[in-house]
Design an enzyme around this catalytic site. Structure first.
Site, PDB file in Angstrom:
ATOM      1  N   HIS A 157       0.835  -1.206   0.000  1.00 41.28           N
ATOM      2  CA  HIS A 157       0.000   0.000   0.000  1.00 41.28           C
ATOM      3  C   HIS A 157       0.869   1.255   0.000  1.00 41.28           C
ATOM      4  O   HIS A 157       0.612   2.207  -0.753  1.00 41.28           O
ATOM      5  CB  HIS A 157      -0.901  -0.032   1.234  1.00 41.28           C
ATOM      6  CG  HIS A 157      -1.718   1.214   1.438  1.00 41.28           C
ATOM      7  ND1 HIS A 157      -3.019   1.342   0.996  1.00 41.28           N
ATOM      8  CD2 HIS A 157      -1.417   2.390   2.052  1.00 41.28           C
ATOM      9  CE1 HIS A 157      -3.473   2.529   1.316  1.00 41.28           C
ATOM     10  NE2 HIS A 157      -2.527   3.197   1.972  1.00 41.28           N
ATOM     11  N   GLU A 158       1.918   1.268   0.835  1.00 42.23           N
ATOM     12  CA  GLU A 158       2.795   2.442   0.908  1.00 42.23           C
ATOM     13  C   GLU A 158       3.624   2.605  -0.370  1.00 42.23           C
ATOM     14  O   GLU A 158       3.839   3.728  -0.836  1.00 42.23           O
ATOM     15  CB  GLU A 158       3.715   2.334   2.127  1.00 42.23           C
ATOM     16  CG  GLU A 158       2.993   2.244   3.461  1.00 42.23           C
ATOM     17  CD  GLU A 158       2.012   3.376   3.694  1.00 42.23           C
ATOM     18  OE1 GLU A 158       2.261   4.495   3.196  1.00 42.23           O
ATOM     19  OE2 GLU A 158       0.997   3.139   4.364  1.00 42.23           O
ATOM     20  N   HIS A 161       1.618   4.363  -2.916  1.00 38.32           N
ATOM     21  CA  HIS A 161       1.621   5.815  -2.741  1.00 38.32           C
ATOM     22  C   HIS A 161       2.823   6.435  -3.447  1.00 38.32           C
ATOM     23  O   HIS A 161       2.711   7.465  -4.119  1.00 38.32           O
ATOM     24  CB  HIS A 161       1.671   6.181  -1.254  1.00 38.32           C
ATOM     25  CG  HIS A 161       0.337   6.184  -0.570  1.00 38.32           C
ATOM     26  ND1 HIS A 161      -0.724   6.931  -1.013  1.00 38.32           N
ATOM     27  CD2 HIS A 161      -0.098   5.524   0.544  1.00 38.32           C
ATOM     28  CE1 HIS A 161      -1.762   6.747  -0.207  1.00 38.32           C
ATOM     29  NE2 HIS A 161      -1.409   5.900   0.749  1.00 38.32           N
ATOM     30  N   GLU A 232      -6.455   7.051  -0.854  1.00 39.59           N
ATOM     31  CA  GLU A 232      -6.282   5.797  -0.117  1.00 39.59           C
ATOM     32  C   GLU A 232      -6.906   4.620  -0.853  1.00 39.59           C
ATOM     33  O   GLU A 232      -6.360   3.514  -0.851  1.00 39.59           O
ATOM     34  CB  GLU A 232      -6.874   5.913   1.291  1.00 39.59           C
ATOM     35  CG  GLU A 232      -6.071   6.775   2.238  1.00 39.59           C
ATOM     36  CD  GLU A 232      -4.627   6.313   2.373  1.00 39.59           C
ATOM     37  OE1 GLU A 232      -4.403   5.117   2.601  1.00 39.59           O
ATOM     38  OE2 GLU A 232      -3.733   7.163   2.245  1.00 39.59           O
TER      39      GLU A 232
END
Length: 304
Positions: A157-158, A161, A232
């Site tokens: 997930h990071e 980003h 998100e």
């Protein structure tokens, strides 16, 4: 998670306030007309000059905040940078391996710095001024509480980003918000200062500018938070593409289970819960949340 945005917004407010203070000092001692009043019709304000000034200050503050984001995160969270060539323990080696493998899968040509910070909070964040100079950090609490698949989902997930360039996009949005903050705080301060005696006008205006700028910055953060919640969902989808949907969903469910257990144990005031910024709040407080509700994130990911 929320750490990335929190550091950025706090740094942005500090930088903006510093710029305004320095500008006020310069105009006071040099005689430069920094009030943007021209004595013309209406309120007698030089709107064009004020808008140009607001653009310059707004985007300067935003980009300085971006440039400082990685350094600020390391200092404020006491992040230990884990270098691949160093002597690593099994846990550190596992985190580095995941970050590098997922970064390559995301097409990143420069590997992010990897960091671990000591904290009981279950958290991770990615920050940095560019894809070439990014940082992915995880808490010791996350590595303790979550299993290997969940940790991989969080890291994916990071990395998403970083790959999506979310920090740069957020910087441009913050620059626009800053512009309006500076513009309207100056106008409000001018109006307030005209209500006091002339000998107090400059002092009142200076104080009013700082106060209004901080207040409007907080209001402007609602726009930034709304965009963060939108991003998100994209990062969840990106994490699912990198680590697999099952691991990404498992990571979100693990976070949800942890939060639910904390509520049962009456630990909702614990800093380890409050700093996660992942639970999402209902009602008006949801507007100030950087992340959507976990149930909604899980549902969207599973129904993708």
């Amino acid at each position: 998670m929320g750490k990335r945005l929190l550091f950025f917004i706090l740094t942005n407010i500090l930088v903006m306030t510093t710029i305004v203070i320095v500008w006020s000092i310069i105009t006071t001692f040099t005689g430069i007309n920094g009030s943007f009043e021209n004595g013309g019709p209406g309120l007698g304000i030089d709107y064009m000059g004020l808008m140009v000034f607001s653009l310059l200050v707004g985007f300067t503050g935003s980009f300085i905040s971006l440039a400082m984001s990685r350094w600020m995160a390391k200092k404020m969270m006491n992040v230990k940078v884990v270098k691949p060539e160093g002597q690593l323990n099994a846990q550190e080696r596992s985190v580095v391996e995941k970050v590098h493998r997922l970064s390559r899968a995301a097409g990143l040509t420069h590997m992010p710095e990897v960091g671990i910070y000591q904290s009981s909070e279950v958290n991770a964040f990615a920050t940095g001024p560019s894809k070439k100079r990014s940082l992915v950090a995880v808490s010791s609490g996350l590595l303790t509480v979550m299993d290997d698949d969940a940790v991989e989902g969080v890291i994916a997930h990071e990395i998403a980003h970083v790959a999506n360039g979310d920090m740069v996009t957020m910087t441009l949005l913050q620059g626009v918000v800053n512009t309006f903050v500076v513009f309207f705080s100056r106008i409000a301060a001018i109006l307030v200062s005209r209500l006091v005696r002339s000998e107090m006008e400059m002092i009142v205006r200076f104080v009013a500018i700082i106060i209004f700028q901080i207040l409007f910055s907080i209001l402007g953060s609602l726009v930034v938070m709304a965009y963060s919640r939108h991003r998100e969902y994209h990062a969840d989808r990106g994490g699912a593409d990198l680590a697999g949907r099952d691991k990404m969903a498992h990571a979100l469910r693990s976070l949800k289970n942890y939060v639910d257990r904390a509520k049962v144990n009456d630990r909702t005031d614990d800093s380890a819960i409050q700093t996660m910024k992942i639970n999402g709040k209902g009602g008006v407080m949801q507007l100030f949340s950087s992340h959507p509700d976990l149930n909604e994130r899980i549902a969207r990911l599973e129904n993708r």
